[in-house]
Design a protein around this motif. Structure first.
Motif, short mmCIF file in Angstrom:
data_model
loop_
_atom_site.label_atom_id
_atom_site.label_comp_id
_atom_site.label_asym_id
_atom_site.label_seq_id
_atom_site.Cartn_x
_atom_site.Cartn_y
_atom_site.Cartn_z
N PRO A 172 15.19 -23.14 -36.21
CA PRO A 172 13.98 -22.61 -37.48
C PRO A 172 15.30 -23.98 -38.59
N MET A 173 16.02 -23.63 -38.54
CA MET A 173 16.99 -24.33 -39.96
C MET A 173 16.97 -25.91 -39.90
N SER A 174 16.15 -26.81 -38.77
CA SER A 174 16.37 -27.99 -38.54
C SER A 174 15.75 -28.92 -39.28
N SER A 175 15.07 -28.21 -40.57
CA SER A 175 14.26 -29.30 -40.59
C SER A 175 15.04 -29.85 -41.76
N PRO A 176 14.77 -31.46 -41.87
CA PRO A 176 15.75 -32.72 -43.16
C PRO A 176 15.69 -31.56 -44.53
N ARG A 177 14.40 -31.31 -45.13
CA ARG A 177 14.59 -30.64 -46.14
C ARG A 177 15.57 -29.10 -46.26
N VAL A 178 15.25 -28.38 -45.12
CA VAL A 178 16.71 -27.21 -44.92
C VAL A 178 17.62 -28.03 -45.03
N TRP A 179 17.71 -28.98 -44.51
CA TRP A 179 20.03 -29.44 -44.26
C TRP A 179 19.88 -29.95 -45.43
N ARG A 180 18.82 -31.30 -46.27
CA ARG A 180 19.77 -31.07 -47.79
C ARG A 180 19.70 -30.92 -49.29
N GLY A 181 18.85 -29.26 -48.89
CA GLY A 181 19.61 -28.28 -49.77
C GLY A 181 21.19 -27.39 -49.20
N LEU A 182 20.73 -27.28 -48.19
CA LEU A 182 22.39 -26.60 -47.29
C LEU A 182 23.43 -27.29 -47.97
N ASP A 183 23.19 -29.00 -47.72
CA ASP A 183 24.34 -30.04 -48.06
C ASP A 183 24.47 -30.40 -49.19
N LEU A 184 23.57 -30.03 -50.23
CA LEU A 184 23.61 -29.97 -51.44
C LEU A 184 24.57 -28.97 -52.28
N VAL A 185 24.20 -27.00 -51.49
CA VAL A 185 24.94 -26.35 -52.00
C VAL A 185 26.57 -26.65 -51.75
N ILE A 186 26.38 -26.76 -50.20
CA ILE A 186 27.83 -26.69 -50.11
C ILE A 186 28.74 -27.93 -50.82
N GLY A 187 27.96 -29.20 -50.67
CA GLY A 187 29.34 -30.34 -51.90
C GLY A 187 29.47 -29.56 -52.82
N VAL A 188 28.26 -28.84 -53.89
CA VAL A 188 28.61 -28.12 -54.89
C VAL A 188 29.65 -27.18 -54.71
N VAL A 189 29.82 -25.98 -53.56
CA VAL A 189 30.68 -25.08 -53.56
C VAL A 189 31.78 -25.89 -53.02
N MET A 190 32.35 -26.57 -52.40
CA MET A 190 33.25 -27.87 -52.29
C MET A 190 34.31 -28.21 -53.76
N LEU A 191 33.20 -28.72 -54.44
CA LEU A 191 33.47 -28.75 -55.67
C LEU A 191 33.83 -28.28 -56.56
N ALA A 192 33.46 -26.79 -56.86
CA ALA A 192 33.87 -26.08 -57.36
C ALA A 192 35.39 -25.65 -56.62
N LEU A 193 35.02 -25.86 -55.33
CA LEU A 193 36.75 -24.79 -55.12
C LEU A 193 37.68 -25.96 -55.44
N ALA A 194 37.18 -26.62 -55.28
CA ALA A 194 38.57 -28.47 -56.00
C ALA A 194 38.50 -27.92 -57.35
N VAL A 195 38.05 -27.95 -57.99
CA VAL A 195 38.16 -27.56 -59.57
C VAL A 195 38.59 -26.56 -60.69
N ARG A 196 38.65 -25.35 -59.23
CA ARG A 196 39.29 -24.56 -59.19
C ARG A 196 40.42 -24.06 -59.14
N LEU A 197 40.99 -24.85 -57.60
CA LEU A 197 42.73 -25.37 -57.40
C LEU A 197 43.01 -25.90 -58.35
N ALA A 198 42.71 -26.89 -58.59
CA ALA A 198 43.39 -27.57 -59.90
C ALA A 198 44.13 -27.61 -60.62
N LEU A 199 42.34 -26.53 -61.70
CA LEU A 199 43.06 -25.63 -62.62
C LEU A 199 43.91 -24.69 -62.30
#
Length: 202
Positions: A172-199
């Protein structure tokens, strides 16, 4: 049984929180890519760390500040790279859609390496799993391994449900639009975790 349930709840409480490892397992589950390896590595890593904490090794890790510092900055660098690749994938939704439908994605070696990295380059895994859970387990004296068995069971249940549950939703989640949103969310999560670790390391 009460000690086992307490360990189960404590283990789940630490593992379920959104983090790099859970985001990676979710992503690979939705891709249906080497899911058995991903789940197996995450579970095996937790079992090793929990056992080490119960044996008292967490106390040594807690005193080795320089080791945690090195792991922190290595983790920051890796999370930033992970965020970059996620944002890059979000700009190529057609490719992600093909991957979601079963086309060639990352090979087994790359998936295993990434799973090990998001698991072992996170300093919080040592503080939470070895130091915190280890200290809790040792408060139960002769029943400490019962507590640890509960925590281990929580890890097995969580990663199995997350990985294979996501795999079941991959259609059900194989739509390219869904994948683009998922990767965007994951990218934001990873970046936020990196900032938190660095701080936290400054």
């Amino acid at each position: 049984m009460d000690v086992f349930v307490t360990g189960f709840a404590a283990g789940l409480g630490l593992i379920v929180a959104i983090g790099a490892q859970n985001a990676w397992v979710l992503r690979q589950g939705l891709r249906r890519a080497h899911m058995g390896w991903v789940v197996g590595i995450c579970i095996a890593s937790d079992l090793v760390l929990m056992a080490a904490g119960t044996l008292g090794i967490g106390a040594i890790v807690d005193r080795a500040a320089w080791v945690l510092t090195v792991l922190t900055w290595a983790g920051v660098a890796y999370l930033c790279w992970f965020a970059f690749t996620s944002f890059r994938s979000a700009l190529r939704p057609d490719a992600e859609g093909l991957r979601a439908q079963g086309a060639a994605g990352p090979g087994l070696g790359a998936v295993v390496g990434a799973t090990l990295a998001v698991t072992w380059l996170n300093p919080h895994v040592y503080l939470d799993t070895m130091v915190f859970l280890g200290s809790l387990a040792n408060q139960y004296g002769g029943l400490r391994w019962v507590f640890t068995a509960g925590s281990m069971t929580g890890s097995v249940c969580w990663f199995s449900a997350l990985g294979f549950g996501a795999r079941a939703l991959s259609g059900p989640m194989s739509s390219p639009r869904v994948w683009r949103g998922l990767d965007l969310v994951i990218g934001v999560v990873m970046l936020a975790l990196a900032v938190r670790l660095a701080l936290g390391a400054i």
